[in-house]
Scaffold this motif. Sequence first.
Motif, PDB file in Angstrom:
ATOM      1  N   MET A   1       0.842  -1.180   0.000  1.00  0.00           N
ATOM      2  CA  MET A   1       0.000   0.000   0.000  1.00  0.00           C
ATOM      3  C   MET A   1       0.882   1.236   0.000  1.00  0.00           C
ATOM      4  O   MET A   1       1.915   1.283   0.655  1.00  0.00           O
ATOM      5  CB  MET A   1      -0.933  -0.003   1.218  1.00  0.00           C
ATOM      6  N   ALA A   2       0.443   2.251  -0.753  1.00  0.00           N
ATOM      7  CA  ALA A   2       1.299   3.403  -0.976  1.00  0.00           C
ATOM      8  C   ALA A   2       1.594   4.166   0.303  1.00  0.00           C
ATOM      9  O   ALA A   2       2.705   4.622   0.527  1.00  0.00           O
ATOM     10  CB  ALA A   2       0.636   4.332  -2.008  1.00  0.00           C
ATOM     11  N   SER A   3       0.594   4.341   1.123  1.00  0.00           N
ATOM     12  CA  SER A   3       0.807   5.041   2.384  1.00  0.00           C
ATOM     13  C   SER A   3      -0.324   4.683   3.321  1.00  0.00           C
ATOM     14  O   SER A   3      -1.390   4.257   2.889  1.00  0.00           O
ATOM     15  CB  SER A   3       0.847   6.567   2.171  1.00  0.00           C
ATOM     16  N   ARG A  16      -8.628   4.681   0.140  1.00  0.00           N
ATOM     17  CA  ARG A  16      -8.557   5.826  -0.772  1.00  0.00           C
ATOM     18  C   ARG A  16      -7.889   5.393  -2.068  1.00  0.00           C
ATOM     19  O   ARG A  16      -6.808   4.822  -2.052  1.00  0.00           O
ATOM     20  CB  ARG A  16      -7.723   6.962  -0.178  1.00  0.00           C
ATOM     21  N   ASN A  17      -8.530   5.710  -3.180  1.00  0.00           N
ATOM     22  CA  ASN A  17      -7.955   5.422  -4.492  1.00  0.00           C
ATOM     23  C   ASN A  17      -7.215   6.664  -4.973  1.00  0.00           C
ATOM     24  O   ASN A  17      -7.809   7.576  -5.549  1.00  0.00           O
ATOM     25  CB  ASN A  17      -9.056   5.018  -5.476  1.00  0.00           C
ATOM     26  N   THR A  18      -5.912   6.717  -4.738  1.00  0.00           N
ATOM     27  CA  THR A  18      -5.152   7.920  -5.089  1.00  0.00           C
ATOM     28  C   THR A  18      -5.018   8.099  -6.596  1.00  0.00           C
ATOM     29  O   THR A  18      -4.642   9.185  -7.052  1.00  0.00           O
ATOM     30  CB  THR A  18      -3.753   7.873  -4.461  1.00  0.00           C
ATOM     31  N   ALA A  19      -5.339   7.066  -7.377  1.00  0.00           N
ATOM     32  CA  ALA A  19      -5.266   7.182  -8.836  1.00  0.00           C
ATOM     33  C   ALA A  19      -6.504   7.873  -9.393  1.00  0.00           C
ATOM     34  O   ALA A  19      -6.515   8.290 -10.548  1.00  0.00           O
ATOM     35  CB  ALA A  19      -5.108   5.804  -9.471  1.00  0.00           C
ATOM     36  N   ALA A  20      -7.550   8.008  -8.579  1.00  0.00           N
ATOM     37  CA  ALA A  20      -8.788   8.638  -9.042  1.00  0.00           C
ATOM     38  C   ALA A  20      -8.664  10.151  -8.970  1.00  0.00           C
ATOM     39  O   ALA A  20      -8.093  10.704  -8.017  1.00  0.00           O
ATOM     40  CB  ALA A  20      -9.971   8.169  -8.201  1.00  0.00           C
ATOM     41  N   VAL A  41      -6.145   3.722   4.304  1.00  0.00           N
ATOM     42  CA  VAL A  41      -5.008   3.295   3.492  1.00  0.00           C
ATOM     43  C   VAL A  41      -5.135   3.932   2.118  1.00  0.00           C
ATOM     44  O   VAL A  41      -6.236   4.020   1.563  1.00  0.00           O
ATOM     45  CB  VAL A  41      -4.911   1.757   3.366  1.00  0.00           C
ATOM     46  N   ALA A  42      -4.034   4.387   1.579  1.00  0.00           N
ATOM     47  CA  ALA A  42      -4.003   4.971   0.243  1.00  0.00           C
ATOM     48  C   ALA A  42      -3.525   3.915  -0.737  1.00  0.00           C
ATOM     49  O   ALA A  42      -2.476   3.299  -0.536  1.00  0.00           O
ATOM     50  CB  ALA A  42      -3.078   6.186   0.219  1.00  0.00           C
ATOM     51  N   THR A  43      -4.287   3.683  -1.784  1.00  0.00           N
ATOM     52  CA  THR A  43      -3.955   2.651  -2.768  1.00  0.00           C
ATOM     53  C   THR A  43      -3.859   3.278  -4.147  1.00  0.00           C
ATOM     54  O   THR A  43      -4.533   4.271  -4.444  1.00  0.00           O
ATOM     55  CB  THR A  43      -5.028   1.544  -2.792  1.00  0.00           C
ATOM     56  N   GLY A  47      -3.003  -4.363  -6.612  1.00  0.00           N
ATOM     57  CA  GLY A  47      -2.179  -5.012  -5.598  1.00  0.00           C
ATOM     58  C   GLY A  47      -2.350  -4.387  -4.233  1.00  0.00           C
ATOM     59  O   GLY A  47      -2.414  -5.097  -3.215  1.00  0.00           O
ATOM     60  N   ASP A  48      -2.436  -3.053  -4.197  1.00  0.00           N
ATOM     61  CA  ASP A  48      -2.647  -2.370  -2.921  1.00  0.00           C
ATOM     62  C   ASP A  48      -4.022  -2.694  -2.340  1.00  0.00           C
ATOM     63  O   ASP A  48      -4.188  -2.844  -1.120  1.00  0.00           O
ATOM     64  CB  ASP A  48      -2.526  -0.852  -3.109  1.00  0.00           C
ATOM     65  N   VAL A  49      -5.022  -2.787  -3.216  1.00  0.00           N
ATOM     66  CA  VAL A  49      -6.366  -3.135  -2.747  1.00  0.00           C
ATOM     67  C   VAL A  49      -6.385  -4.550  -2.185  1.00  0.00           C
ATOM     68  O   VAL A  49      -7.010  -4.818  -1.149  1.00  0.00           O
ATOM     69  CB  VAL A  49      -7.396  -2.986  -3.887  1.00  0.00           C
TER      70      VAL A  49
END
Length: 301
Positions: A1-3, A16-20, A41-43, A47-49
């Motif tokens: 997970m990114a952060s 949180r979908n940070t790509a959105a 969690v920021a995804t 894979g992060d999900v």
Amino acid sequence: MASTSSSGGRGYLLVRNTAAGTDDQAFVDAVCHALGTAEVVATDGPGDVDDALRAADGRMVVACGGDGSLHLLVERARALGLADRVELGLVPLGTGNDFAGHLGIPTDPDGAAAVLRDGPTRAMDVLIGDDDQVVVNAVHVGIGVEAARRADDLKASLGALAYPLGAMVAGVAAEGLQVEVRVDGERIDLGDPALMVIVGNGPTIGGGTPAVPSARPDDGVLDVVVSHAVGPAARTAFGMALARGTHVDRDDVVTARGSRVEILGPRLAHNADGDLAEATDTPRSYRIEPASYRLRVPPAS
């Protein structure tokens, strides 16, 4: 997970979908504050999900975003064999929020948190494509795809207004599709060029347009609408009726319900929950999977 950040507690895991483009940290923080105990969690990808779902440990996993974010969460939960074991929630942060809008999930932090905290849980259906792609709300081909593509370029400046403007621009140049549509093995289209084909699990697309008025995400069937309104005058009349949800009464519109739909034709591009796929000559089919996952919803929604 990114952060990862935490406000303490173990009841809720907010994804949180940070790509959105609609990711809103302040909104998510406000939901956490209203809940009192939540982890965020920021995804930025599947894979992060997956990691978030595996780390749920009995907590409700909440998609923070629109139809696409819920789509990804359900798809990954199903792929991991967790769809019937993890309770899901939705905080509406998308541009259109069609699925949340139909269910009546509030778009303010306190209201969204109240549903997560106090709402009942309902079993929801999904559409499953040939490649096991999950569709939580709707998939369509034809003018709706071009409208969504044009709307994508306008979302940042216009928000939800991007959808009707995109549809208007797309409608001017729309050409008919050579398409064959079968529901449970029976051909339902009129044999003429089609303007669009919509398969609905939920009733609205494009920020509230009632494209498939009879669709319900928990009734165990899929709903199909095929429009043959390809002439200039017919397109205009169809568009006006579509905005009111009365298009299904037109003579050049066919509707059907069933458990499986096949869409056949050359160079067809599909839009599934806002995910735009490239055009292909390969026939595509979708089937309904009843009671596929569990979602926290408002009372009596």
